[in-house]
Design a protein around this motif. Sequence first.
Motif, short mmCIF file in Angstrom:
data_model
loop_
_atom_site.label_atom_id
_atom_site.label_comp_id
_atom_site.label_asym_id
_atom_site.label_seq_id
_atom_site.Cartn_x
_atom_site.Cartn_y
_atom_site.Cartn_z
N ASN A 49 9.58 -13.82 2.30
CA ASN A 49 8.77 -14.98 1.94
C ASN A 49 7.68 -14.66 0.93
N ASN A 50 7.56 -13.40 0.55
CA ASN A 50 6.55 -12.98 -0.43
C ASN A 50 7.16 -13.05 -1.83
N THR A 51 7.44 -14.26 -2.27
CA THR A 51 8.16 -14.45 -3.53
C THR A 51 7.36 -13.97 -4.74
N ALA A 52 6.04 -14.05 -4.68
CA ALA A 52 5.22 -13.57 -5.80
C ALA A 52 5.40 -12.06 -5.97
N ALA A 53 5.38 -11.32 -4.87
CA ALA A 53 5.57 -9.87 -4.96
C ALA A 53 6.97 -9.53 -5.44
N ILE A 54 7.96 -10.25 -4.97
CA ILE A 54 9.34 -9.99 -5.40
C ILE A 54 9.47 -10.22 -6.91
N ARG A 55 8.82 -11.26 -7.42
CA ARG A 55 8.83 -11.49 -8.88
C ARG A 55 8.19 -10.32 -9.62
N VAL A 56 7.07 -9.83 -9.12
CA VAL A 56 6.39 -8.68 -9.74
C VAL A 56 7.33 -7.49 -9.76
N TYR A 57 7.92 -7.17 -8.63
CA TYR A 57 8.78 -5.98 -8.55
C TYR A 57 10.01 -6.12 -9.45
N ASN A 58 10.59 -7.31 -9.52
CA ASN A 58 11.71 -7.53 -10.44
C ASN A 58 11.28 -7.31 -11.88
N LYS A 59 10.11 -7.81 -12.22
CA LYS A 59 9.58 -7.68 -13.59
C LYS A 59 9.42 -6.21 -13.98
N VAL A 60 9.06 -5.38 -13.02
CA VAL A 60 8.82 -3.96 -13.27
C VAL A 60 10.13 -3.16 -13.26
N GLY A 61 11.22 -3.75 -12.78
CA GLY A 61 12.51 -3.07 -12.82
C GLY A 61 13.16 -2.83 -11.47
N PHE A 62 12.50 -3.21 -10.38
CA PHE A 62 13.10 -3.04 -9.06
C PHE A 62 14.26 -4.03 -8.90
N VAL A 63 15.27 -3.57 -8.17
CA VAL A 63 16.40 -4.44 -7.84
C VAL A 63 16.57 -4.45 -6.33
N GLN A 64 17.05 -5.56 -5.84
CA GLN A 64 17.29 -5.68 -4.40
C GLN A 64 18.48 -4.82 -4.01
#
Length: 184
Positions: free
Chosen positions: A129-144
């Motif tokens: 539910n922490n969609t803001a953090a997930i967006r940040v991590y995706n932007k930096v290059g993290f993948v699920q």
Amino acid sequence: MFETERLHLRAVREADFENLVAIRNHPGVQQMLTPDFVVPRGVNFAEKLREWYSSALFDAIIETKDSHEFVGFVALLNAQTKNRDAMLALALLPEFWGRGFATEVSRFIVDYAFHQLAMHRITLTVHGNNTAAIRVYNKVGFVQEGVQRKANWMDGKWQDVVWMAVLDEDWEASRQDRADIKIV
């Protein structure tokens, strides 16, 4: 001390433990940091934090450059030396959310981990539910990489826990047109 465009990342000092306990006592921050119950942490919690920081591969206090205001902390934990894998932990006080600081710090720490610490991967978990953090991590290059379905009870309902990672080869491919980290 390290710096990003707007922030300083510096070593943890004894005087910082009051702020570190306070940020972990903030209900909105605490519920995103831990799968445990959100409860007030007492004075003995500072000792647990000292142990936690003493075993970290990397830990830093995040401050604003202009006023040296406490923003939060960042750490690389549970480093698997053989596998060159570390877990990212990051928390900002709510008054600094939505200003791009999490992206700035995350980008710095990922760059530092791969360029200076020779990590192979950086791992993290985040509540679904922490969609803001997930967006940040995706932007930096993290993948699920995976989802623990309904693994965390929060606000009267079950939340997923999302596992994410970024690999050194992914980071290397994304480094084009980016400035190197700056140490001051």
